[in-house]
Scaffold this motif. Structure first.
Motif, PDB file in Angstrom:
ATOM      1  N   LEU A  36       0.828  -1.200   0.000  1.00 52.41           N
ATOM      2  CA  LEU A  36       0.000   0.000   0.000  1.00 52.41           C
ATOM      3  C   LEU A  36       0.865   1.254   0.000  1.00 52.41           C
ATOM      4  O   LEU A  36       0.622   2.198  -0.756  1.00 52.41           O
ATOM      5  CB  LEU A  36      -0.937  -0.011   1.207  1.00 52.41           C
ATOM      6  N   THR A  37       1.898   1.261   0.835  1.00 54.57           N
ATOM      7  CA  THR A  37       2.816   2.399   0.889  1.00 54.57           C
ATOM      8  C   THR A  37       3.523   2.591  -0.444  1.00 54.57           C
ATOM      9  O   THR A  37       3.655   3.717  -0.936  1.00 54.57           O
ATOM     10  CB  THR A  37       3.851   2.196   2.017  1.00 54.57           C
ATOM     11  N   LEU A  93       0.945   4.033  -2.966  1.00 61.61           N
ATOM     12  CA  LEU A  93       0.615   5.427  -2.686  1.00 61.61           C
ATOM     13  C   LEU A  93       1.786   6.355  -3.001  1.00 61.61           C
ATOM     14  O   LEU A  93       1.599   7.455  -3.537  1.00 61.61           O
ATOM     15  CB  LEU A  93       0.168   5.589  -1.232  1.00 61.61           C
ATOM     16  N   ALA A 150       2.002   6.570  -6.737  1.00 63.59           N
ATOM     17  CA  ALA A 150       0.879   7.365  -7.229  1.00 63.59           C
ATOM     18  C   ALA A 150       1.148   8.859  -7.024  1.00 63.59           C
ATOM     19  O   ALA A 150       0.863   9.668  -7.905  1.00 63.59           O
ATOM     20  CB  ALA A 150      -0.408   6.955  -6.534  1.00 63.59           C
ATOM     21  N   ALA A 151       1.681   9.223  -5.873  1.00 60.10           N
ATOM     22  CA  ALA A 151       1.988  10.630  -5.609  1.00 60.10           C
ATOM     23  C   ALA A 151       3.016  11.163  -6.608  1.00 60.10           C
ATOM     24  O   ALA A 151       2.849  12.253  -7.164  1.00 60.10           O
ATOM     25  CB  ALA A 151       2.498  10.797  -4.176  1.00 60.10           C
ATOM     26  N   PHE A 192      -6.549  -3.708  -4.327  1.00 57.90           N
ATOM     27  CA  PHE A 192      -6.158  -2.407  -4.864  1.00 57.90           C
ATOM     28  C   PHE A 192      -6.984  -2.042  -6.089  1.00 57.90           C
ATOM     29  O   PHE A 192      -7.313  -0.875  -6.306  1.00 57.90           O
ATOM     30  CB  PHE A 192      -4.660  -2.369  -5.178  1.00 57.90           C
TER      31      PHE A 192
END
Length: 146
Positions: A10-11, A14, A17-18, A59
């Motif tokens: 998940l990290t 994310l 994605a950022a 996800f």
């Protein structure tokens, strides 16, 4: 699925994605395109950094919910009533038209029929969000083609 592995994945997603959203804005590309490419690159068919089928499924569901939420923010009930017939005809036509183009290409590239059809409809839904973002940015949502 173990919680530490899930949290790491998940990290990773994310963080990627950022970075992708920042780069997408820099090159004036809709962030949705960058996020889709990020999923492809990080997933089992790409680099395999997120390889567990359970994690990928979770996800993907989160992504679909976010996509539908984004689409829902763009359309009020009054707006849908106002554009009713056009909306009812153009939406399915765009979705099935995109799927009709993408599915044969996927089949020709060696993808099995069921995943090829799924990919066709996935691209159809993704293109809706992409075009919606482009029209929003250009302030063309109220135009006839918007």
């Amino acid at each position: 699925m173990h919680l530490p592995e899930f949290l790491f994945d998940l990290t990773l997603i994310l963080a990627a994605a950022a970075v992708v959203v920042l780069i997408s804005r820099r090159v004036r590309l809709p962030p949705v395109v960058g996020l889709l490419l990020t999923g492809i690159v990080l997933g089992p068919s790409g680099l395999g950094l997120v390889a567990g089928s359970e994690e990928v499924e979770i996800f993907a569901e989160i992504g679909v919910v976010a996509l539908l939420f984004t689409l829902g923010l763009e359309f009020s009930r009054d707006r849908i009533r106002r554009i009713g017939r056009s909306f009812a005809l153009a939406g399915p036509l765009q979705l099935f038209g995109t799927a009709a183009v993408v599915t044969p290409v996927a089949l020709l590239s060696g993808i099995e029929p069921r995943p090829a059809i799924f990919l066709g409809f996935l691209v159809g839904l993704s293109s809706t969000a992409l075009v919606l973002r482009i029209y929003t940015r250009r302030r063309e949502l109220e135009a006839p083609h918007g």
